[in-house]
Scaffold this motif. Structure first.
Motif, PDB file in Angstrom:
ATOM      1  N   SER A   9       0.827  -1.205   0.000  1.00 29.43           N
ATOM      2  CA  SER A   9       0.000   0.000   0.000  1.00 29.43           C
ATOM      3  C   SER A   9       0.856   1.248   0.000  1.00 29.43           C
ATOM      4  N   LEU A  10       1.903   1.258   0.814  1.00 29.98           N
ATOM      5  CA  LEU A  10       2.762   2.431   0.900  1.00 29.98           C
ATOM      6  C   LEU A  10       3.520   2.655  -0.399  1.00 29.98           C
ATOM      7  N   ALA A  11       3.981   1.582  -1.014  1.00 30.39           N
ATOM      8  CA  ALA A  11       4.737   1.722  -2.249  1.00 30.39           C
ATOM      9  C   ALA A  11       3.867   2.238  -3.377  1.00 30.39           C
ATOM     10  N   ALA A  12       2.546   2.001  -3.297  1.00 27.67           N
ATOM     11  CA  ALA A  12       1.644   2.381  -4.374  1.00 27.67           C
ATOM     12  C   ALA A  12       1.158   3.815  -4.265  1.00 27.67           C
ATOM     13  N   CYS A  13       1.512   4.503  -3.212  1.00 25.42           N
ATOM     14  CA  CYS A  13       1.012   5.865  -3.036  1.00 25.42           C
ATOM     15  C   CYS A  13       2.164   6.800  -2.731  1.00 25.42           C
ATOM     16  N   ASN A 208      -6.946   6.474   6.318  1.00 21.40           N
ATOM     17  CA  ASN A 208      -5.529   6.815   6.221  1.00 21.40           C
ATOM     18  C   ASN A 208      -5.026   6.659   4.795  1.00 21.40           C
ATOM     19  N   PHE A 209      -5.488   5.620   4.111  1.00 23.28           N
ATOM     20  CA  PHE A 209      -5.202   5.459   2.691  1.00 23.28           C
ATOM     21  C   PHE A 209      -6.250   4.505   2.126  1.00 23.28           C
ATOM     22  N   GLY A 210      -6.647   4.752   0.866  1.00 20.76           N
ATOM     23  CA  GLY A 210      -7.727   3.955   0.290  1.00 20.76           C
ATOM     24  C   GLY A 210      -8.991   4.126   1.105  1.00 20.76           C
ATOM     25  N   ASN A 283     -15.542  35.595  19.104  1.00 23.45           N
ATOM     26  CA  ASN A 283     -14.572  35.176  18.096  1.00 23.45           C
ATOM     27  C   ASN A 283     -14.537  33.659  18.016  1.00 23.45           C
ATOM     28  N   THR A 284     -14.236  33.147  16.839  1.00 21.45           N
ATOM     29  CA  THR A 284     -14.041  31.705  16.667  1.00 21.45           C
ATOM     30  C   THR A 284     -12.692  31.461  16.014  1.00 21.45           C
ATOM     31  N   VAL A 285     -11.927  30.552  16.603  1.00 21.14           N
ATOM     32  CA  VAL A 285     -10.694  30.060  16.000  1.00 21.14           C
ATOM     33  C   VAL A 285     -10.922  28.592  15.664  1.00 21.14           C
ATOM     34  N   LEU A 286     -10.670  28.219  14.426  1.00 21.95           N
ATOM     35  CA  LEU A 286     -10.872  26.849  13.975  1.00 21.95           C
ATOM     36  C   LEU A 286      -9.513  26.214  13.700  1.00 21.95           C
ATOM     37  N   ILE A 287      -9.262  25.070  14.335  1.00 17.20           N
ATOM     38  CA  ILE A 287      -8.037  24.313  14.083  1.00 17.20           C
ATOM     39  C   ILE A 287      -8.406  23.124  13.210  1.00 17.20           C
ATOM     40  N   ILE A 288      -7.938  23.133  11.970  1.00 10.66           N
ATOM     41  CA  ILE A 288      -8.235  22.045  11.047  1.00 10.66           C
ATOM     42  C   ILE A 288      -7.035  21.106  10.964  1.00 10.66           C
ATOM     43  N   THR A 289      -7.253  19.928  10.424  1.00 14.78           N
ATOM     44  CA  THR A 289      -6.170  18.956  10.332  1.00 14.78           C
ATOM     45  C   THR A 289      -5.738  18.794   8.880  1.00 14.78           C
ATOM     46  N   ALA A 290      -4.441  18.862   8.669  1.00 12.25           N
ATOM     47  CA  ALA A 290      -3.900  18.712   7.327  1.00 12.25           C
ATOM     48  C   ALA A 290      -3.801  17.248   6.919  1.00 12.25           C
ATOM     49  N   ALA A 291      -3.425  16.381   7.841  1.00 13.09           N
ATOM     50  CA  ALA A 291      -3.227  14.961   7.509  1.00 13.09           C
ATOM     51  C   ALA A 291      -4.509  14.366   6.942  1.00 13.09           C
ATOM     52  N   ASN A 292      -4.411  13.767   5.765  1.00 14.36           N
ATOM     53  CA  ASN A 292      -5.538  13.078   5.129  1.00 14.36           C
ATOM     54  C   ASN A 292      -6.724  13.994   4.826  1.00 14.36           C
ATOM     55  N   PHE A 293      -6.484  15.300   4.725  1.00 17.22           N
ATOM     56  CA  PHE A 293      -7.604  16.213   4.471  1.00 17.22           C
ATOM     57  C   PHE A 293      -8.310  15.881   3.162  1.00 17.22           C
ATOM     58  N   ASP A 294      -7.571  15.346   2.185  1.00 20.12           N
ATOM     59  CA  ASP A 294      -8.137  15.090   0.873  1.00 20.12           C
ATOM     60  C   ASP A 294      -8.797  13.723   0.757  1.00 20.12           C
ATOM     61  N   GLN A 295      -8.927  13.018   1.880  1.00 23.66           N
ATOM     62  CA  GLN A 295      -9.605  11.724   1.883  1.00 23.66           C
ATOM     63  C   GLN A 295     -11.114  11.860   2.033  1.00 23.66           C
ATOM     64  N   GLU A 296     -11.588  13.056   2.349  1.00 23.24           N
ATOM     65  CA  GLU A 296     -13.022  13.293   2.485  1.00 23.24           C
ATOM     66  C   GLU A 296     -13.433  14.456   1.583  1.00 23.24           C
ATOM     67  N   PRO A 297     -14.560  14.311   0.868  1.00 24.14           N
ATOM     68  CA  PRO A 297     -15.007  15.415   0.017  1.00 24.14           C
ATOM     69  C   PRO A 297     -15.450  16.610   0.859  1.00 24.14           C
ATOM     70  N   SER A 298     -15.154  17.776   0.382  1.00 24.84           N
ATOM     71  CA  SER A 298     -15.610  19.028   1.004  1.00 24.84           C
ATOM     72  C   SER A 298     -15.028  19.255   2.386  1.00 24.84           C
ATOM     73  N   TYR A 299     -13.880  18.635   2.679  1.00 25.80           N
ATOM     74  CA  TYR A 299     -13.159  18.971   3.908  1.00 25.80           C
ATOM     75  C   TYR A 299     -11.917  19.767   3.511  1.00 25.80           C
ATOM     76  N   PRO A 300     -11.662  20.918   4.154  1.00 22.13           N
ATOM     77  CA  PRO A 300     -12.401  21.529   5.259  1.00 22.13           C
ATOM     78  C   PRO A 300     -13.434  22.565   4.811  1.00 22.13           C
ATOM     79  N   ASP A 301     -13.864  22.512   3.546  1.00 27.77           N
ATOM     80  CA  ASP A 301     -14.708  23.544   2.970  1.00 27.77           C
ATOM     81  C   ASP A 301     -15.969  23.823   3.798  1.00 27.77           C
ATOM     82  N   ILE A 302     -16.686  22.760   4.176  1.00 31.41           N
ATOM     83  CA  ILE A 302     -17.955  22.949   4.896  1.00 31.41           C
ATOM     84  C   ILE A 302     -17.724  23.623   6.235  1.00 31.41           C
ATOM     85  N   LEU A 303     -16.679  23.211   6.928  1.00 33.82           N
ATOM     86  CA  LEU A 303     -16.372  23.838   8.219  1.00 33.82           C
ATOM     87  C   LEU A 303     -16.069  25.328   8.047  1.00 33.82           C
TER      88      LEU A 303
END
Length: 364
Positions: A9-13, A208-210, A283-303
């Motif tokens: 899996s790691l070698a393929a990504c 985490n992957f796939g 005031n609102t401060v939002l802490i988003i996560t970079a790791a695997n952000f692209d594994q879910e659609p519309s993250y972090p857009d909706i937040l």
């Protein structure tokens, strides 16, 4: 998952490549970035410091009452990718106590005095990169209670410093029955001193992957020993947290919304609905996560669109397969520029990434 399957899996990504941190423009250790809506300190109503401690670890310091601090757990042991695949399988893994001590000595903004004032440690989920170093960190936060899932509580039951094995008052609290789930089940806030309230909110962990989430599952019984290997640190239920910093009249001055994994649109919308039932924050401060952000659609857009935060912090952006004593690189498997493009679209320049030891100060 077998070692062979993991290697395949790691070698393929693109997990084997770290990223250039330049697009994130991270604030250097020991530096303070000041943001907010007041021009000078004299005209400010209040302020809060958010100190990066490493990976998704943050220390939150409300200056109206700096005796009641809150933190999320940092990661310092950071086994390498190849150790994770091979060495961990052969001999197991444990916290690197010497490295943890060195890293803390090099974080003056999160020094012993401040850590002794931590009253709450908020755990989003039970994976090793969030929880494995906490048994060692327990001695640095002797006055803190740990809040997390029942699985997290059962895992940490093996740590004498948390009390459950010694007969002392337990410093472990499950939030499973307290967390907000929907607008109709908004949950209950926990009081952390006079100036801080915390609400746990149901969340999830992106693959985490796939389609695979590592170490999925829960620890169903109180443990008497800690996991031998990295994948014994089970995910458990996953939570985000809303940390409300209160003004003297009881109103919410700053709300910090923090989580340590990306989530699906449905889960994000439910969490936003829970936050919508809470008192309005100045005031609102939002802490988003970079790791695997692209594994879910519309993250972090909706937040970003729903919460319209005054400021965004990037969390979990550092490569946690790399020693924290080396210069930071962007976590493997993501494209940092793509994330920044999304954040820019909603926030303009109202966002920050911090190196460990760097501070964001919000004045208002």
């Amino acid at each position: 998952m077998t070692t062979f399957a993991m290697c395949t899996s790691l070698a393929a990504c693109h997990w084997v490549r770290t990223g250039d941190p330049a697009p994130l423009r991270p604030v250097a250790a020991a530096q303070i970035k000041i943001v907010g809506d007041c021009a000078t300190a004299a005209s400010c109503h209040d302020s809060v410091d958010i100190v990066a401690m490493g990976v998704s670890g943050f220390l939150f310091i409300p200056w109206r009452d700096s005796t009641q601090l809150v933190m999320t757990p940092p990661s310092y042991t950071n086994p390498t990718l190849w150790w994770t695949v091979f060495g961990n399988w052969l001999v197991g893994s444990s916290p690197n106590e010497a490295r943890i001590a060195r890293r803390l000595r090099n974080l003056p903004a999160a020094g012993p005095d401040r850590l002794s004032r931590v009253r709450a440690v908020l755990v989003g989920h039970g994976h090793y990169d969030h929880l494995m170093d906490l048994p060692v960190l327990a001695r640095y936060v002797p006055n803190a209670t740990v809040f997390g899932s029942r699985s997290v509580v059962n895992t940490l039951n093996a740590v004498p410093a948390f009390g459950r094995m010694t007969g002392a008052a337990s410093r472990l609290v499950s939030v499973d029955s307290l967390a907000g789930v929907t607008a109709d089940q908004p949950g209950h806030s926990l009081s952390i001193g006079d100036a801080v309230r915390v609400r746990a909110i149901a969340w999830e962990h992106a693959p985490n992957f796939g389609t695979h989430v590592i170490a999925r599952g829960t620890v169903e019984a109180a443990q008497t020993s800690l996991p031998r290997g990295l994948f014994g640190w089970k995910l458990g239920r996953v939570y985000a947290y809303a940390i409300d910093l209160l003004e003297r009249d009881g109103r919410v001055g700053t709300r910090i919304v923090v989580h340590d994994a990306s989530a699906s649109p449905e889960v994000v919308r439910r969490a936003v609905a829970v936050i919508g039932t809470m008192p309005t924050a100045r005031n609102t401060v939002l802490i988003i996560t970079a790791a695997n952000f692209d594994q879910e659609p519309s993250y972090p857009d909706i937040l970003l669109a729903s919460l319209a935060p005054e400021h965004v912090l990037l969390g979990h952006w550092e490569d946690f397969f790399r020693s924290p004593e080396k210069s930071e690189r962007v976590v493997r498997g993501i494209h940092g520029r793509q994330l920044i493009d999304i954040v820019n679209r909603f926030q303009g320049d109202r966002w920050t990434a911090l190196q460990a030891g760097g501070t964001l100060r919000m004045r208002y």
